[in-house]
Structures are given as structure tokens and as C-alpha cells.
Write an enzyme that holds these catalytic residues in place. Sequence first.
Site, PDB file in Angstrom:
ATOM      1  N   ALA A  66       0.492  -1.311  -0.157  1.00  0.00           N
ATOM      2  CA  ALA A  66       0.174   0.321   0.532  1.00  0.00           C
ATOM      3  C   ALA A  66       0.948   1.330  -0.140  1.00  0.00           C
ATOM      4  O   ALA A  66       2.219   1.214   0.161  1.00  0.00           O
ATOM      5  CB  ALA A  66      -0.708  -0.046   1.152  1.00  0.00           C
ATOM      6  N   GLY A 111       0.190  -5.274   0.845  1.00  0.00           N
ATOM      7  CA  GLY A 111      -0.301  -5.318  -0.203  1.00  0.00           C
ATOM      8  C   GLY A 111      -0.537  -5.941  -1.001  1.00  0.00           C
ATOM      9  O   GLY A 111      -1.273  -6.613  -2.167  1.00  0.00           O
ATOM     10  N   GLU A 114      -0.926  -9.705  -0.545  1.00  0.00           N
ATOM     11  CA  GLU A 114      -2.380  -9.414   0.006  1.00  0.00           C
ATOM     12  C   GLU A 114      -2.867  -9.603  -1.625  1.00  0.00           C
ATOM     13  O   GLU A 114      -4.002 -10.490  -1.781  1.00  0.00           O
ATOM     14  CB  GLU A 114      -2.604  -8.439   0.237  1.00  0.00           C
ATOM     15  CG  GLU A 114      -2.130  -8.961   2.049  1.00  0.00           C
ATOM     16  CD  GLU A 114      -2.230  -7.424   3.251  1.00  0.00           C
ATOM     17  OE1 GLU A 114      -1.945  -6.472   2.182  1.00  0.00           O
ATOM     18  OE2 GLU A 114      -2.909  -7.908   3.888  1.00  0.00           O
ATOM     19  N   GLU A 134       4.118  -4.798   7.587  1.00  0.00           N
ATOM     20  CA  GLU A 134       3.505  -4.044   8.358  1.00  0.00           C
ATOM     21  C   GLU A 134       3.874  -3.871   9.909  1.00  0.00           C
ATOM     22  O   GLU A 134       3.561  -2.932  10.110  1.00  0.00           O
ATOM     23  CB  GLU A 134       2.138  -4.604   8.332  1.00  0.00           C
ATOM     24  CG  GLU A 134       1.059  -4.551   6.760  1.00  0.00           C
ATOM     25  CD  GLU A 134       1.498  -5.303   5.807  1.00  0.00           C
ATOM     26  OE1 GLU A 134       2.380  -6.295   5.971  1.00  0.00           O
ATOM     27  OE2 GLU A 134       1.367  -5.147   4.683  1.00  0.00           O
TER      28      GLU A 134
END
Length: 260
Positions: A66, A111, A114, A134
Site C-alpha cells: 500500500a 498489499g 495480499e 506491516e
Amino acid sequence: MEYKNLLTKKGDGIGWITIHRPEKLNALNVETVLELRSAFLEFQDDSEVRVVILTGSGEKAFIAGADISQFLGLDEAGAKEYAQRGQDVTALIENSKKPVIAAINGYALGGGTEFALACHIRIASENAKMGQPEVKLGLIPGYGGTQRLARLVGKGKALELILSGRTIDAKEAFEIGLVNRVVPLAELAAACGKLAQEIIANAPLALQYSIQAVNEGLDQSLQDGLQTEASLFGRTFASEDSQEGTKAFLEKRKANFKGK
Ligand code: COA
């Protein structure tokens, strides 16, 4: 449709979605996440597209996570909304009736891992690097990593990756079952294209119901999952393609599937 942060193209039954923010290693800002949603919906509705391949622009990154610059100033409610926005798109990919292949061409962090996890099949290049870093930012995965990683590689490996925030190379990702296959970077697009063609040769509804059976079954008990499978197996018999597929076998010819 034209996108600011994506490149899309289609040909030979394949819809390619390439995240194109190479200067930011294809990090996902909100705009890109929303564009991904639109692009996947566009290909869902496009009868010329049978399989979607998701990849990143350049030779360095699939998705470097992200976009961290957008985290500044987010409060609790805003962050929850941020996670849910990404989760909506990963769920759209996971539940897509058309198979989605992740062509992981470099960094797939946070992300990036993910979004790859939401795809049905993952092929990585030898230079790929994956992980859920993260916790190093004081956060946890928010686009499904805590759920899909554990389901794919098991709780122990998932927690090792999530708690350490360690980045693993393509070889280790393959060894733990995070990716299906590793190929040289120069062969990644061709390898994904070849696999896509193997899939495209099969009946569209059979592909759709296979994805549905696996997805729904994983959230059910074995007994309920078997019921789900039996119902969907039954449904395939209501399709013209199942008649065509079985007849073609018996007549020793190639099936001509229509997606009906
Ligand atoms: N969010 C925002 N920007 C990012 C980014 C991210 N997740 N990942 C990379 N970028 C940006 C960098 O800030 C840099 O921008 P700049 O040139 O304007 O400074 C550019 O992309 C290139 O990245 P850089 O860090 O210089 O490349 P590198 O080869 O030295 O390192 C990484 C590559 C992937 C190891 C490193 O960029 C990184 O750790 N990124 C963050 C990964 C992460 O924690 N993702 C999960 C977020 S929840």
C-alpha cells in the site's frame, strides 16, 4: 477504458492488468485500488476475456505494498475504511468467475503479497520478493493477509512471516506453497500466458463452478463443502458445455465450448 495508474490490454482470451506506477514500485494508492476494481469489473463483463493476468510494470516490482505516504493522518475509522476498500477489491478478484493469475515480477510486499494471495494462481519470477512487513510500520496486514496467508501456507508459516515482517525470496515462497511456480523473469509473461491458454481450453462454466466450490468449501465443514461440490457438479450437467465436452470425448474430437 483508460486508467491513470494501470495499463490494460487483451488478446487471445487473456485480459492483462498491469499496475503502472514504476517510480513508486507500483505501490497502491487509493486511486490505483479503485482503478483495479474498475478494471477487474470491466474484464468480468468482457466476453473476449477468459482469464485475467495481474502484474506490475517494470522489472523490479509487482506491488511494493500500500502507498505508505497515504497512511499519514489516517484515524481509526479512516484506516478501517482504507482496509475495507482494499479488501473489497481482493474479494472481487478471489470470487471472480474468471480465473486470475498473478504474475509476480519482483517486490510483492504487504498489499503486494495480499493482492497476489487473492489471485487463484501465483507464478513468480526468480527475482520476486514477498512478505508482510506491516509490523515494521506498527501496523498489521489489512488487505486480507492475516486471513488468506494462513489459509494458503498454514497458521505457523503465516504467523512467522507476519510477526517477523521478513521478506522471503521466490525460492522460499515456492517451498512454503506461497507461489505455484518460479520462472526466470524473462519467461514470466510467456509462462503465465501458456498456463492461461491451458485454462482457456476448458469450459467456462466448469472453471467458474470450480472456483466457487473451492472458495465456498474452504469456509465450510468438509461435509458441507462436499454438499456444495455435489450441487455445483449437478449444475454443470445443466450446461450445454457438459454435453458437448462428454460427446467430444466419445467422438474423439476437440470440444467446442460456448460458456452455456
Ligand atoms: N509506499 C509508498 N512509496 C513506496 C513504497 C510504498 N509501499 N514502496 C516504495 N515506494 C517508493 C519509495 O518511497 C521511492 O520513492 P522516491 O523515489 O520518491 O523516494 C520509490 O518507491 C523507490 O523505492 P526505494 O525504496 O528507493 O527502492 P529500493 O530498491 O531502495 O527499495 C523496497 C525497495 C521495496 C525494499 C522499499 O521501497 C520498501 O521497503 N518499500 C516499502 C515496502 C513496504 O513496507 N510495504 C508494505 C506497506 S504496508
